[in-house]
Design an enzyme around this catalytic site. Structure first.
Site, PDB file in Angstrom:
ATOM      1  N   CYS A  55       1.100  -0.943  -0.103  1.00 34.49           N
ATOM      2  CA  CYS A  55       0.249   0.080  -0.262  1.00 34.49           C
ATOM      3  C   CYS A  55       0.601   1.233  -0.165  1.00 34.49           C
ATOM      4  O   CYS A  55       0.372   2.403  -0.622  1.00 34.49           O
ATOM      5  CB  CYS A  55      -0.796   0.084   0.781  1.00 34.49           C
ATOM      6  N   ASP A 113      -7.371   5.138  -2.008  1.00 35.10           N
ATOM      7  CA  ASP A 113      -6.876   4.403  -1.098  1.00 35.10           C
ATOM      8  C   ASP A 113      -6.912   3.589  -2.038  1.00 35.10           C
ATOM      9  O   ASP A 113      -7.361   3.101  -3.199  1.00 35.10           O
ATOM     10  CB  ASP A 113      -8.458   3.820  -0.137  1.00 35.10           C
ATOM     11  N   HIS A 144      -6.053  -0.108  -1.292  1.00 29.14           N
ATOM     12  CA  HIS A 144      -6.983  -1.268  -0.744  1.00 29.14           C
ATOM     13  C   HIS A 144      -7.492  -1.824  -1.113  1.00 29.14           C
ATOM     14  O   HIS A 144      -8.321  -2.026  -1.075  1.00 29.14           O
ATOM     15  CB  HIS A 144      -6.908  -1.209   1.205  1.00 29.14           C
TER      16      HIS A 144
END
Length: 386
Positions: free
Chosen positions: A69, A271, A273
């Site tokens: 990430c 994000d 993820h």
């Protein structure tokens, strides 16, 4: 893929507020410019976990889920710099539209394969020289150092990626890096003799005589111990208001995000993820690009939830833009609204030693000598390994 079909008119989770919304140096009104906000966010490059890409290093992982990430956040902040460099901050992405060649070239620099300039393969393998085995989580400082090294090989963009250590930005050092002809002029007896020198022994390659190499300035910072010191919050917000802003990489402990703006007391972020299949370019050179743009309302989190270890980024295409950035930073330092996050100085303090002064080669094989320039933030970000 209905997840990517959110209507611009359904700005569902975004607050209807009279407070200004700031996205990478641009101000919006959430009540009257909702479509413009979403279009701006959607146009940022969104790099997420991927699966089924060629094994890293030939025999390594084929997915970065669970560990990549921060590497993806590093890709996003550098991707924004390349967008500003090649197509401009005001460029907007539209689904299904034939894209400009420069944009396709930018995407190709991040495709998940070993020979792309800034692929997950390149970042992970370059990180080995920083003491980070493939599959281990990075902190913002380490990914900044790796991006600096990879940019050396990007002859198309010709960026100077400078990582300002010790919370200090040295103007003289940056100008020397972005205008290498200054050193050549000095070596040949001064700027007045530069033209004569170019025809003689001190000749420079044409690209090195450019007045200014575009600057990507990354500043690793620690804004507190275990939690962010509230005295830094207003200063952090003001960074997103600067026209040179590339945003911030950081996040919550064990979970990295790419922060691109704020509204009220909330940070706006992309994000990484989400695990998506790896993408292969088409035979005609085009890249299927829908999964590289986040087409739902942007994520938000309260600014006090931010882990104190971050790296702030700025892009200055010209010397004038850098001088303007310096002026704005000095103006912010005079405000009483918060503590300065870093120091801006004209020349290098005697107690500082520049990493550049070590004259390390691009592969940074002598990583032990670099170790002392890295803070300990990465250890606090460690998460499970595969």
């Amino acid at each position: 893929m209905d997840v990517y079909r959110t209507s611009f008119l359904e700005f569902e989770d975004f607050p209807e507020t009279s407070e200004p919304v700031w996205i990478l140096g641009k101000e919006y009104n959430a009540l009257t410019e909702r479509d413009e906000i979403l279009s701006d966010v959607t146009s940022r490059l969104w790099f997420t976990y991927r699966k089924n890409f060629p094994p890293i290093g030939g025999t390594g992982p084929t997915s970065d889920t669970g560990w990549g990430c921060m590497l993806r956040c590093g890709q996003m902040i550098l991707g924004e710099a390349l967008v500003c460099r090649h197509v401009g901050r005001d460029w907007r992405w539209a689904r299904g539209q034939k894209q400009r060649e420069e944009y396709i070239s930018i995407l190709n620099a991040f495709i998940d394969k070993k020979d792309s300039y800034y692929s997950i393969h390149q970042i992970a393998q370059m990180g080995v020289g920083e003491g980070k085995p493939i599959g281990q989580w990075y902190g913002p400082n380490t990914v900044a150092q790796v991006l600096k090294k990879l940019a050396v090989f990007d002859t198309w963009s010709r960026l100077v990626v400078h990582v300002a250590m010790d919370n200090t930005v040295v103007i003289e050092e940056i100008k020397r890096l972005c205008m290498p002809w200054l050193d050549a002029a000095g070596a040949c007896g001064g700027a007045g003799e530069l033209n004569g020198c170019l025809e003689g022994a001190c000749a420079l390659a044409e690209e090195e005589t450019a007045l200014w190499k575009p600057l990507v300035l990354l500043i690793p910072l620690r804004l507190g111990l275990s939690d962010i010191n509230e005295a830094y919050i207003e200063t952090l917000k003001q960074c997103f208001m600067l026209p040179q802003s590339l945003g911030v990489i950081g996040g919550k402990p064990n979970s990295a995000h790419y922060f691109i703006g704020y509204v009220g007391e909330e940070l706006i972020y992309l994000d990484p993820h989400t695990t998506q299949p790896a993408v292969d370019p088409c035979e005609d050179g085009q890249v299927p690009d829908e999964t590289y743009h986040c087409q739902h309302p942007p994520c938000r989190m309260h600014i006090c939830e931010l882990d104190p270890s971050i790296a702030a980024g700025f892009f200055c295409r010209t010397e004038d833009e850098f001088d303007d950035w310096c002026m704005r930073i000095r103006r912010l330092s005079c405000n009483r609204g918060g503590l300065p996050m870093f120091e801006l100085v004209d020349s290098q303090p005697s107690h500082m030693v520049s990493v550049d002064a070590l004259n390390l080669t691009p592969d940074f094989s002598d990583s032990d000598r670099l170790e002392r320039f890295f803070d300990s933030e990465d250890e606090e970000f460690e998460i499970l390994s595969l």
